[in-house]
Design an enzyme around this catalytic site. Structure first.
Site, short mmCIF file in Angstrom:
data_model
loop_
_atom_site.label_atom_id
_atom_site.label_comp_id
_atom_site.label_asym_id
_atom_site.label_seq_id
_atom_site.Cartn_x
_atom_site.Cartn_y
_atom_site.Cartn_z
N HIS A 97 0.84 -1.19 0.00
CA HIS A 97 0.00 0.00 0.00
C HIS A 97 0.87 1.24 0.00
CE1 HIS A 97 -0.27 0.70 4.65
NE2 HIS A 97 0.93 0.33 4.29
N CYS A 131 6.02 5.75 4.43
CA CYS A 131 4.78 5.09 4.00
C CYS A 131 4.15 5.76 2.79
CB CYS A 131 3.78 5.04 5.16
SG CYS A 131 4.34 4.02 6.53
N HIS A 139 4.91 0.07 -0.56
CA HIS A 139 5.67 -0.78 0.36
C HIS A 139 4.69 -1.81 0.90
CE1 HIS A 139 3.72 1.96 3.21
NE2 HIS A 139 3.95 1.06 4.15
N HIS A 195 3.45 -5.10 3.81
CA HIS A 195 3.40 -5.61 5.18
C HIS A 195 2.93 -7.06 5.16
CE1 HIS A 195 3.90 -1.72 7.15
NE2 HIS A 195 3.08 -1.23 6.23
N ASP A 253 -5.00 -10.56 -0.10
CA ASP A 253 -3.70 -11.21 -0.02
C ASP A 253 -2.94 -11.07 -1.35
OD1 ASP A 253 -1.63 -12.69 1.18
OD2 ASP A 253 -2.41 -14.57 0.39
N HIS A 254 -1.67 -10.68 -1.23
CA HIS A 254 -0.78 -10.47 -2.37
C HIS A 254 -1.37 -9.48 -3.38
CE1 HIS A 254 1.23 -13.95 -0.64
NE2 HIS A 254 2.30 -13.52 -1.27
N GLU A 273 -0.10 -4.61 11.77
CA GLU A 273 0.68 -4.20 10.60
C GLU A 273 2.14 -4.59 10.79
OE1 GLU A 273 -0.11 -0.50 7.96
OE2 GLU A 273 1.30 0.11 9.54
#
Length: 135
Positions: free
Chosen positions: A15, A34, A40, A42, A80-81, A125
């Site tokens: 994100h 961020c 980037h 998490h 996810d991903h 996070e």
């Protein structure tokens, strides 16, 4: 007497924290690393909690296999991903902060649960940064 059942899952997502109404300088000042324009990621840890009364016929508050399937369908298959900013409709116009992600997850799950069940979402996070949302 109320009881709580929990299901823990994880997902990986990228994100960028960015407010399009602000200047690049203000975004950098508020969001720092961020705000990286290349995004980037998490490794999010998610805990979903349901609270209510045990069904005397089944002995369950809620079948944890059903909860696992619900989380997979509504959350993991969607986030996810993924790049949350680019790949999901929820965050096209909503800054994907941990707080906003937790609220979106709660809303996606709440729509599929009986009203008598209290729902809580905890989203990590990082190991030391997490949010909880109870609706």
């Amino acid at each position: 007497m109320p009881i709580t059942v929990c299901r823990k899952e994880h997902f990986n997502a990228a994100h960028r924290l960015h407010n399009p109404l602000w200047s690049n300088e203000q975004n950098q000042q508020v969001f720092g690393k961020c705000n990286n324009p290349h995004y980037h990621g998490h490794n999010y840890e998610l805990t979903v909690r349901l609270t209510g009364e045990i069904d005397p016929e089944t002995g369950y508050l809620y079948d944890l296999k059903h909860l696992s399937d619900l989380i997979k369908r509504e959350i993991l298959d969607t986030f996810d991903h993924r790049n949350l900013n680019l790949d999901t409709s929820e965050f096209r116009d909503l800054n994907p902060t941990a707080e906003n992600i937790a609220v979106v997850i709660w809303n996606r799950l709440r729509a599929h649960l009986a009203p008598h069940l209290a729902l809580s979402v905890t989203l990590y996070e990082t190991d030391r940064n997490f949010v909880e949302y109870h609706g």
